[in-house]
Design a protein around this motif. Structure first.
Motif, PDB file in Angstrom:
ATOM      1  N   ALA A 127      24.129  28.150  33.498  1.00 23.14           N
ATOM      2  CA  ALA A 127      24.602  28.405  34.856  1.00 23.14           C
ATOM      3  C   ALA A 127      23.869  29.608  35.429  1.00 23.14           C
ATOM      4  O   ALA A 127      23.445  30.512  34.694  1.00 23.14           O
ATOM      5  CB  ALA A 127      26.106  28.661  34.861  1.00 23.14           C
ATOM      6  N   PHE A 128      23.738  29.631  36.753  1.00 28.77           N
ATOM      7  CA  PHE A 128      23.127  30.747  37.465  1.00 28.77           C
ATOM      8  C   PHE A 128      24.060  31.122  38.612  1.00 28.77           C
ATOM      9  O   PHE A 128      24.407  30.278  39.439  1.00 28.77           O
ATOM     10  CB  PHE A 128      21.748  30.345  37.987  1.00 28.77           C
ATOM     11  N   VAL A 129      24.479  32.388  38.643  1.00 30.94           N
ATOM     12  CA  VAL A 129      25.384  32.885  39.678  1.00 30.94           C
ATOM     13  C   VAL A 129      24.678  33.995  40.449  1.00 30.94           C
ATOM     14  O   VAL A 129      24.229  34.979  39.853  1.00 30.94           O
ATOM     15  CB  VAL A 129      26.697  33.442  39.072  1.00 30.94           C
ATOM     16  N   THR A 130      24.580  33.859  41.770  1.00 24.86           N
ATOM     17  CA  THR A 130      23.955  34.912  42.575  1.00 24.86           C
ATOM     18  C   THR A 130      25.007  35.918  43.039  1.00 24.86           C
ATOM     19  O   THR A 130      26.209  35.632  43.046  1.00 24.86           O
ATOM     20  CB  THR A 130      23.247  34.324  43.805  1.00 24.86           C
ATOM     21  N   ALA A 154      30.936  32.440  30.991  1.00 26.09           N
ATOM     22  CA  ALA A 154      30.352  32.716  29.677  1.00 26.09           C
ATOM     23  C   ALA A 154      31.262  32.254  28.543  1.00 26.09           C
ATOM     24  O   ALA A 154      30.801  32.041  27.413  1.00 26.09           O
ATOM     25  CB  ALA A 154      30.045  34.205  29.536  1.00 26.09           C
ATOM     26  N   ASN A 155      32.544  32.066  28.850  1.00 27.59           N
ATOM     27  CA  ASN A 155      33.484  31.557  27.838  1.00 27.59           C
ATOM     28  C   ASN A 155      33.392  30.039  27.683  1.00 27.59           C
ATOM     29  O   ASN A 155      33.916  29.482  26.718  1.00 27.59           O
ATOM     30  CB  ASN A 155      34.928  31.914  28.225  1.00 27.59           C
ATOM     31  N   VAL A 161      24.558  32.012  30.682  1.00 27.70           N
ATOM     32  CA  VAL A 161      24.788  32.272  32.101  1.00 27.70           C
ATOM     33  C   VAL A 161      23.784  33.320  32.575  1.00 27.70           C
ATOM     34  O   VAL A 161      23.636  34.374  31.962  1.00 27.70           O
ATOM     35  CB  VAL A 161      26.224  32.765  32.369  1.00 27.70           C
ATOM     36  N   PHE A 162      23.104  33.008  33.676  1.00 27.86           N
ATOM     37  CA  PHE A 162      22.177  33.951  34.294  1.00 27.86           C
ATOM     38  C   PHE A 162      22.915  34.695  35.404  1.00 27.86           C
ATOM     39  O   PHE A 162      23.462  34.080  36.323  1.00 27.86           O
ATOM     40  CB  PHE A 162      20.966  33.215  34.880  1.00 27.86           C
ATOM     41  N   LEU A 163      22.917  36.017  35.293  1.00 26.29           N
ATOM     42  CA  LEU A 163      23.573  36.875  36.276  1.00 26.29           C
ATOM     43  C   LEU A 163      22.538  37.309  37.304  1.00 26.29           C
ATOM     44  O   LEU A 163      21.637  38.073  37.002  1.00 26.29           O
ATOM     45  CB  LEU A 163      24.204  38.094  35.584  1.00 26.29           C
ATOM     46  N   GLY A 164      22.661  36.812  38.520  1.00 27.14           N
ATOM     47  CA  GLY A 164      21.707  37.142  39.569  1.00 27.14           C
ATOM     48  C   GLY A 164      22.190  38.295  40.425  1.00 27.14           C
ATOM     49  O   GLY A 164      23.363  38.354  40.801  1.00 27.14           O
ATOM     50  N   SER A 192      22.285  36.867  30.724  1.00 25.14           N
ATOM     51  CA  SER A 192      21.057  37.629  30.962  1.00 25.14           C
ATOM     52  C   SER A 192      20.850  37.828  32.456  1.00 25.14           C
ATOM     53  O   SER A 192      21.346  37.071  33.281  1.00 25.14           O
ATOM     54  CB  SER A 192      19.844  36.931  30.334  1.00 25.14           C
ATOM     55  N   PHE A 193      20.098  38.867  32.803  1.00 20.60           N
ATOM     56  CA  PHE A 193      19.906  39.270  34.192  1.00 20.60           C
ATOM     57  C   PHE A 193      18.693  38.580  34.825  1.00 20.60           C
ATOM     58  O   PHE A 193      17.652  38.432  34.184  1.00 20.60           O
ATOM     59  CB  PHE A 193      19.715  40.789  34.272  1.00 20.60           C
ATOM     60  N   VAL A 194      18.872  38.169  36.069  1.00 22.15           N
ATOM     61  CA  VAL A 194      17.770  37.632  36.863  1.00 22.15           C
ATOM     62  C   VAL A 194      17.798  38.321  38.228  1.00 22.15           C
ATOM     63  O   VAL A 194      18.802  38.246  38.939  1.00 22.15           O
ATOM     64  CB  VAL A 194      17.887  36.109  37.057  1.00 22.15           C
ATOM     65  N   GLN A 195      16.724  39.003  38.568  1.00 23.16           N
ATOM     66  CA  GLN A 195      16.645  39.666  39.869  1.00 23.16           C
ATOM     67  C   GLN A 195      16.397  38.624  40.948  1.00 23.16           C
ATOM     68  O   GLN A 195      15.501  37.789  40.831  1.00 23.16           O
ATOM     69  CB  GLN A 195      15.523  40.706  39.868  1.00 23.16           C
TER      70      GLN A 195
END
Length: 236
Positions: free
Chosen positions: A5-8, A23-24, A29-32, A52-55
Motif C-alpha cells: 500500500a502507498f499512503v500520501t 501495517a497490521n 506500506v509506503f509512507l508518503g 518505508s518512506f517515500v518522498q
C-alpha cells in the motif's frame, strides 16, 4: 504475492494513522510525505519494519514520478493507493472573501495532484490481484448532504469544492474502470480533529477517522465509483 500500500500525506494526522493501521494487515506500506525530514521522523516514530518512506509532493509531477521510481525499486504493483494528501487553506474565509490565487492553489494540490497520482500509479494498481484506489474526501463535498444540512455547515468554498471535484473524478474513473477493475472509490472519515482544521475540538480522533477508511479499503465489498462514510454509500 505480498500485499503493498502507498499512503500520501502520511507524516501526521489521519495519514500517519492509516499507515499504522494498514501495517497490521499488509506486508508492506509506503509512507508518503512531501517533507523528507518529517517523513523520516514519522517512520522512526512508528518503528515498524514493514513501513518505508517515500518522498512525494503531489503538486509536482516530477516528484510523483520520482516516488513511483522509488516504489518500483521494491515492487511493480500496488494493492492499495490511498490519496490522503491535501490542504484546507480557506478555513474561516467566506466565499466572497476568497482570493482566486488561493482557490487555484487548493485545486492544484487537492484535485490536480490527486488526478496526477492516479494517472501515474494506475499501471502499478492494475498489476495487483485486486488493486484499489481510495480518495480521502469530506462529507461536506456531498452537494446533497451539505444543502440539506446533514453535515457540518462549514461553507469553505475552496476545500469543499475541491473535494467535490475529487468525488466527480472518482465517479469518472470508476465509469471507465467498470467491473473489470481496478476499483476506485472515495471515503470520508467524518469530522476528525487534525492539523488540517487547526485541531478543532469535538471531532473523531485520528485513530477513529483512519479506522473508517481502513475498513472500506480492506473490505471485500466492491464500491467502485462510490463515495462512502462510516455507515456506507452517501449521495452526491
Amino acid at each position: 504475492m505480498e500485499t503493498t500500500a502507498f499512503v500520501t500525506g502520511a507524516n501526521k494526522g489521519i495519514g500517519y494513522e492509516l499507515v499504522r493501521q494498514l501495517a497490521n494487515h499488509m506486508d508492506h506500506v509506503f509512507l508518503g510525505a512531501r517533507n523528507e525530514e518529517l517523513g523520516k521522523k514519522a517512520i522512526h516514530s512508528l518503528g515498524l519494519s514493514n513501513v518505508s518512506f517515500v518522498q512525494v509532493d503531489i503538486s509536482d509531477q516530477n516528484s510523483i514520478q520520482s516516488a513511483m521510481d522509488t516504489i518500483l525499486g521494491q515492487t511493480n504493483y500496488l494493492d492499495l493507493l490511498i490519496n490522503n494528501a491535501g490542504v484546507a487553506l480557506d478555513f474561516h474565509i467566506s466565499p466572497t472573501e476568497l482570493k482566486v490565487e488561493m482557490l487555484r492553489e487548493i485545486f492544484n494540490i487537492n484535485f490536480f495532484g490527486t488526478f496526477q497520482m492516479i494517472q501515474t500509479f494506475l499501471p502499478l494498481v492494475k498489476k495487483a490481484r485486486r488493486g484499489k484506489i481510495v480518495n480521502v474526501t469530506t462529507d461536506m463535498a456531498s452537494q446533497t448532504m451539505f444543502d440539506n444540512g446533514d453535515v457540518h455547515p462549514l461553507n469553505i468554498l475552496g476545500y469543499n469544492s475541491s473535494k467535490t471535484a475529487i468525488n466527480s473524478l472518482t465517479l469518472s474513473f470508476g465509469k471507465e474502470f467498470g467491473e473489470g477493475g481496478p476499483e476506485i472509490f472515495g471515503v470520508t472519515p467524518g469530522f476528525t480533529t487534525t492539523d488540517l482544521n487547526s485541531n478543532a475540538p469535538g471531532g473523531k480522533s485520528t485513530k477513529e477517522g483512519a479506522k473508517v477508511i481502513v475498513k472500506h479499503a480492506l473490505s471485500e465489498q466492491n464500491y467502485n465509483g462510490k463515495v462512502l462514510n462510516e455507515k456506507g454509500i452517501i449521495p452526491w
